[in-house]
Design a protein around this motif. Structure first.
Motif, PDB file in Angstrom:
ATOM      1  N   LEU A   1      32.319  43.542  41.115  1.00 18.54           N
ATOM      2  CA  LEU A   1      32.500  42.664  39.965  1.00 18.54           C
ATOM      3  C   LEU A   1      32.123  43.371  38.670  1.00 18.54           C
ATOM      4  O   LEU A   1      32.819  43.263  37.654  1.00 18.54           O
ATOM      5  CB  LEU A   1      31.653  41.404  40.152  1.00 18.54           C
ATOM      6  CG  LEU A   1      31.708  40.356  39.041  1.00 18.54           C
ATOM      7  CD1 LEU A   1      33.106  39.761  38.942  1.00 18.54           C
ATOM      8  CD2 LEU A   1      30.688  39.254  39.294  1.00 18.54           C
TER       9      LEU A   1
ATOM     10  N   CYS B   1      34.860  45.672  37.664  1.00 15.62           N
ATOM     11  CA  CYS B   1      35.983  44.953  37.050  1.00 15.62           C
ATOM     12  C   CYS B   1      35.704  44.655  35.579  1.00 15.62           C
ATOM     13  O   CYS B   1      36.626  44.657  34.758  1.00 15.62           O
ATOM     14  CB  CYS B   1      36.248  43.657  37.801  1.00 15.62           C
ATOM     15  SG  CYS B   1      36.944  43.897  39.456  1.00 15.62           S
ATOM     16  N   VAL B   2      34.439  44.389  35.253  1.00 16.26           N
ATOM     17  CA  VAL B   2      34.082  44.149  33.854  1.00 16.26           C
ATOM     18  C   VAL B   2      34.321  45.403  33.020  1.00 16.26           C
ATOM     19  O   VAL B   2      34.813  45.333  31.881  1.00 16.26           O
ATOM     20  CB  VAL B   2      32.613  43.688  33.750  1.00 16.26           C
ATOM     21  CG1 VAL B   2      32.177  43.599  32.289  1.00 16.26           C
ATOM     22  CG2 VAL B   2      32.426  42.347  34.440  1.00 16.26           C
TER      23      VAL B   2
ATOM     24  N   GLY C   1      38.298  46.493  33.581  1.00 15.76           N
ATOM     25  CA  GLY C   1      39.250  45.455  33.200  1.00 15.76           C
ATOM     26  C   GLY C   1      39.564  45.432  31.727  1.00 15.76           C
ATOM     27  O   GLY C   1      40.664  45.013  31.326  1.00 15.76           O
TER      28      GLY C   1
ATOM     29  N   PRO D   1      42.260  36.375  32.810  1.00 16.47           N
ATOM     30  CA  PRO D   1      41.513  36.867  33.986  1.00 16.47           C
ATOM     31  C   PRO D   1      40.284  37.684  33.612  1.00 16.47           C
ATOM     32  O   PRO D   1      39.215  37.524  34.225  1.00 16.47           O
ATOM     33  CB  PRO D   1      42.548  37.712  34.741  1.00 16.47           C
ATOM     34  CG  PRO D   1      43.868  37.189  34.288  1.00 16.47           C
ATOM     35  CD  PRO D   1      43.672  36.803  32.858  1.00 16.47           C
ATOM     36  N   TYR D   2      40.423  38.540  32.592  1.00 14.03           N
ATOM     37  CA  TYR D   2      39.273  39.364  32.215  1.00 14.03           C
ATOM     38  C   TYR D   2      38.150  38.506  31.648  1.00 14.03           C
ATOM     39  O   TYR D   2      36.968  38.753  31.931  1.00 14.03           O
ATOM     40  CB  TYR D   2      39.686  40.420  31.194  1.00 14.03           C
ATOM     41  CG  TYR D   2      38.525  41.284  30.766  1.00 14.03           C
ATOM     42  CD1 TYR D   2      38.035  42.282  31.612  1.00 14.03           C
ATOM     43  CD2 TYR D   2      37.897  41.094  29.534  1.00 14.03           C
ATOM     44  CE1 TYR D   2      36.963  43.067  31.238  1.00 14.03           C
ATOM     45  CE2 TYR D   2      36.813  41.879  29.156  1.00 14.03           C
ATOM     46  CZ  TYR D   2      36.351  42.854  30.009  1.00 14.03           C
ATOM     47  OH  TYR D   2      35.282  43.635  29.648  1.00 14.03           O
TER      48      TYR D   2
ATOM     49  N   VAL E   1      36.323  36.899  34.516  1.00 14.27           N
ATOM     50  CA  VAL E   1      35.501  37.874  35.234  1.00 14.27           C
ATOM     51  C   VAL E   1      34.223  38.175  34.449  1.00 14.27           C
ATOM     52  O   VAL E   1      33.118  38.236  35.025  1.00 14.27           O
ATOM     53  CB  VAL E   1      36.297  39.169  35.487  1.00 14.27           C
ATOM     54  CG1 VAL E   1      35.372  40.296  35.976  1.00 14.27           C
ATOM     55  CG2 VAL E   1      37.387  38.924  36.511  1.00 14.27           C
TER      56      VAL E   1
ATOM     57  N   PHE F   1      31.865  35.170  34.594  1.00 18.28           N
ATOM     58  CA  PHE F   1      31.310  35.024  35.941  1.00 18.28           C
ATOM     59  C   PHE F   1      30.249  36.093  36.194  1.00 18.28           C
ATOM     60  O   PHE F   1      29.209  35.820  36.814  1.00 18.28           O
ATOM     61  CB  PHE F   1      32.422  35.111  36.981  1.00 18.28           C
ATOM     62  CG  PHE F   1      31.947  34.881  38.388  1.00 18.28           C
ATOM     63  CD1 PHE F   1      31.348  33.685  38.752  1.00 18.28           C
ATOM     64  CD2 PHE F   1      32.108  35.862  39.357  1.00 18.28           C
ATOM     65  CE1 PHE F   1      30.906  33.474  40.055  1.00 18.28           C
ATOM     66  CE2 PHE F   1      31.673  35.663  40.656  1.00 18.28           C
ATOM     67  CZ  PHE F   1      31.070  34.460  41.000  1.00 18.28           C
ATOM     68  N   TRP F   2      30.477  37.312  35.726  1.00 16.15           N
ATOM     69  CA  TRP F   2      29.482  38.378  35.883  1.00 16.15           C
ATOM     70  C   TRP F   2      28.185  38.021  35.170  1.00 16.15           C
ATOM     71  O   TRP F   2      27.089  38.223  35.711  1.00 16.15           O
ATOM     72  CB  TRP F   2      30.040  39.691  35.346  1.00 16.15           C
ATOM     73  CG  TRP F   2      29.043  40.817  35.373  1.00 16.15           C
ATOM     74  CD1 TRP F   2      28.704  41.584  36.450  1.00 16.15           C
ATOM     75  CD2 TRP F   2      28.251  41.292  34.280  1.00 16.15           C
ATOM     76  NE1 TRP F   2      27.743  42.506  36.095  1.00 16.15           N
ATOM     77  CE2 TRP F   2      27.456  42.352  34.780  1.00 16.15           C
ATOM     78  CE3 TRP F   2      28.149  40.929  32.941  1.00 16.15           C
ATOM     79  CZ2 TRP F   2      26.558  43.041  33.955  1.00 16.15           C
ATOM     80  CZ3 TRP F   2      27.252  41.612  32.128  1.00 16.15           C
ATOM     81  CH2 TRP F   2      26.478  42.662  32.636  1.00 16.15           C
TER      82      TRP F   2
END
Length: 210
Positions: free
Chosen positions: A16, A19-20, A23, A129-130, A133, A136-137
């Motif tokens: 995750l 992805c941060v 992304g 989406p980014y 993410v 959420f992180w």
């Protein structure tokens, strides 16, 4: 302490975090070409390559920050903990940690609201989406920082066992034999005890523990 835990462990939490970091440039390199092809930019505007390259630079800057925060929050944890974690024994710490993650979280909420309410086909939806993410992180890091650490494992002794007990082995053997002699009706004089039992003041810390 709230105990409802997230259903994934450290590897997925690090994924995750990756992805941060990745992304941001990935989304930027999709968003800006889409904007350019749509023809909504002014012909006199700067080239789209500038914000695209800036996104790579920003990702490089974010790399150590995201990694350090993730490592600190996951340190001595078995998993990502609970999103709703709150340490009732230290409410001030819980409030301070929550505030640190709530500030960037609140900055991301307007973008999230804008992307959710954008008309269908609008290019800003590429950032949805980014944004999800990233938010959420932040929530996972806050919960992990306040979740209980894994302190169940006893500390590992880093010194050889022989070094700890070498000074006491002889005394133990003598004491066992002495107990057997006393049980059989015998006696032990003071000279024997002084010769067999070491002076506690002469033992080092590890021998005393032994």
């Amino acid at each position: 302490m709230v105990t409802a835990r997230l259903p994934f462990g450290k590897p997925l939490t690090w994924a995750l975090a990756a992805c941060v970091i990745l992304g941001l440039p990935a989304t930027s390199w999709i968003y800006w070409p889409a904007i350019g092809e749509a023809g909504v930019l002014s012909p006199e505007a700067d080239t789209i390559i500038i914000p695209m390259m800036n996104s790579i630079f920003l990702a490089v800057v974010l790399l150590p920050v995201i990694c350090v925060i993730t490592w600190l929050c996951l340190h001595r944890k078995d998993d990502a903990g609970s999103l709703l974690a709150w340490d009732r024994t230290r409410p001030m710490r819980s409030a301070l940690v929550t505030l640190c993650f709530a500030i960037p979280f609140c900055f991301g909420l307007p973008s999230l609201a804008y992307e959710f309410t954008a008309p269908p086909g609008w290019h800003g939806l590429w950032w949805l989406p980014y944004t999800l993410v990233m938010l959420f992180w932040l929530a996972v890091m806050r919960g992990s920082a306040l979740s209980k650490r894994n302190d169940s494992q006893p500390p590992v002794c880093r010194h050889p066992a022989r070094r700890h007990s070498a000074g006491m082995t002889g005394a133990r053997t003598f004491l066992l034999a002495a107990l057997k002699r006393v049980a059989e009706g015998g006696d032990i004089d003071e000279a024997e005890l002084d010769a067999a039992v070491p002076d506690p003041r002469s033992l080092d810390r590890h021998e005393k523990d032994a």
